[in-house]
Design a protein around this motif. Structure first.
Motif, mmCIF file in Angstrom:
data_model
loop_
_atom_site.group_PDB
_atom_site.id
_atom_site.type_symbol
_atom_site.label_atom_id
_atom_site.label_comp_id
_atom_site.label_asym_id
_atom_site.label_seq_id
_atom_site.Cartn_x
_atom_site.Cartn_y
_atom_site.Cartn_z
ATOM 1 N N GLN A 169 0.840 -1.193 0.000
ATOM 2 C CA GLN A 169 0.000 0.000 0.000
ATOM 3 C C GLN A 169 0.871 1.238 0.000
ATOM 4 O OE1 GLN A 169 -3.156 -0.170 2.860
ATOM 5 N NE2 GLN A 169 -4.037 1.799 2.287
ATOM 6 N N ALA B 250 -0.037 4.637 8.017
ATOM 7 C CA ALA B 250 0.976 3.689 7.568
ATOM 8 C C ALA B 250 1.617 2.973 8.755
ATOM 9 C CB ALA B 250 2.048 4.423 6.748
ATOM 10 N N ARG C 112 4.785 -1.129 3.103
ATOM 11 C CA ARG C 112 3.990 0.098 3.080
ATOM 12 C C ARG C 112 4.941 1.253 2.789
ATOM 13 N NH1 ARG C 112 1.669 -4.047 6.644
ATOM 14 N NH2 ARG C 112 -0.573 -3.956 6.252
#
Length: 316
Positions: free
Chosen positions: A287, A297, A310
């Protein structure tokens, strides 16, 4: 490239705690000293060690966050930057952050050993996903385990950031790779190059044959359970990402399973770039977040459920 900005955005925190302590602030752009390079950061990834550092009460505040990055060279300090030139795409990793700014900032000052030319063909977000996990996996396999073609490698936690790179590098080095991961990540691990995938919940490691030459435990969940699978003379390594007394951890994992704390080295970044350029290693990004969503995050990384990395995109 002329340097015109005098202030920049940087993520900082003034006390240890949860993701809510992270704040986005305007701070002065740092100036590179001799032996340093000023980099404009385009992307930075979030690692478990960033979470550990955020929870640590020791050290000075305010403190920054973020260890690895991708961006471009702005300028070098006195004495130049060797083969690095202004505008050149670079990536790097500089270890746990103990200063007021880390990689989660628009600009970053790093030593020449902590920055290298980025692999050709990777965008900044993809490149930022590799430095920390890549150097960790490389140092584990090459230096600690001395992996050779034909060795049988067991990777525990194979779907995470370090685990996914370890599977790929193990395959590239000629090893037979067995991955241990959740059932939902079995196909993913095979795509990365695993020859065999075992489910955390259903695998019976004590009954596995043949014995393994090398073990990389990315979770440290049951080190002795997997250590018993090493053949006589086999080697293992546990990746150190948790806040736990290192001496005690070393005793717990046993005499044949060492504890790895990776170190940033430019030659390792260059070697990783070679694997990427040859198509043997690819970053896995789960992501992407804007810098303003850094708390989200961190929460995602803190959850412990990961398929890849991430990454913070500082251009958004």
């Amino acid at each position: 490239m002329a340097m015109t900005d005098t202030t920049m955005r940087a993520v900082q925190f003034d006390r240890a705690g949860g993701p809510e302590v992270l704040q986005l602030r305007d701070v002065p752009v740092p100036a590179p000293a001799a032996g340093q390079v000023l980099v404009r950061v385009h992307a930075a990834s979030v690692n478990p060690r960033d979470v550990m550092s955020r929870r640590t009460r020791f050290g000075r505040f305010p403190r920054g966050t973020g260890m690895d990055y991708a961006g471009e060279v702005v300028e070098a300090g006195p004495g130049g930057a060797g083969d690095l030139r202004p505008g050149q795409p670079v990536w790097g990793y500089f270890g746990p952050v103990r200063t007021a700014t880390g990689a989660a900032a628009d600009y970053l000052v790093v030593g020449r050993e902590q920055v290298a030319a980025a692999p050709a063909g990777l965008d900044a977000v993809s490149a930022a996903a590799l430095p920390t996990v890549g150097t960790t996996a490389l140092q584990a396999l090459r230096d600690h385990l001395r992996l050779r073609p034909g060795h049988r490698l067991l990777v525990v936690g194979a779907a995470g950031g370090v685990g996914g790179v370890t599977v790929q590098l193990g395959r590239a080095m000629g090893a037979h790779v067995t991955a241990v991961a959740g059932a939902s990540n079995a196909d993913f691990c095979r795509e990365l190059g695993a020859d065999r995938v075992l489910d955390y919940d259903s695998a019976e490691p004590d009954g596995l044959e043949p014995r393994f030459d090398a073990l990389v435990d990315c979770h440290g969940a049951a080190p002795r359970r997997y250590q018993r699978l090493l053949r006589r003379g086999g080697r293992g390594v546990e990746i150190a990402v948790r806040a736990f007394p290192f001496a005690l951890r070393s005793w717990l994992v046993g005499p044949r399973v060492g504890l790895l704390i990776s170190r940033p080295r430019r030659r390792d970044m260059e070697e990783l770039a070679g694997y990427v350029d040859r198509g043997a290693l690819r970053p896995v990004v789960e992501q992407v977040y804007p810098l303003t969503a850094v708390q989200d995050a961190h929460r995602a990384v803190e959850s412990g459920h990961a398929r890849g990395k991430r990454v913070l995109d500082l251009t958004r």
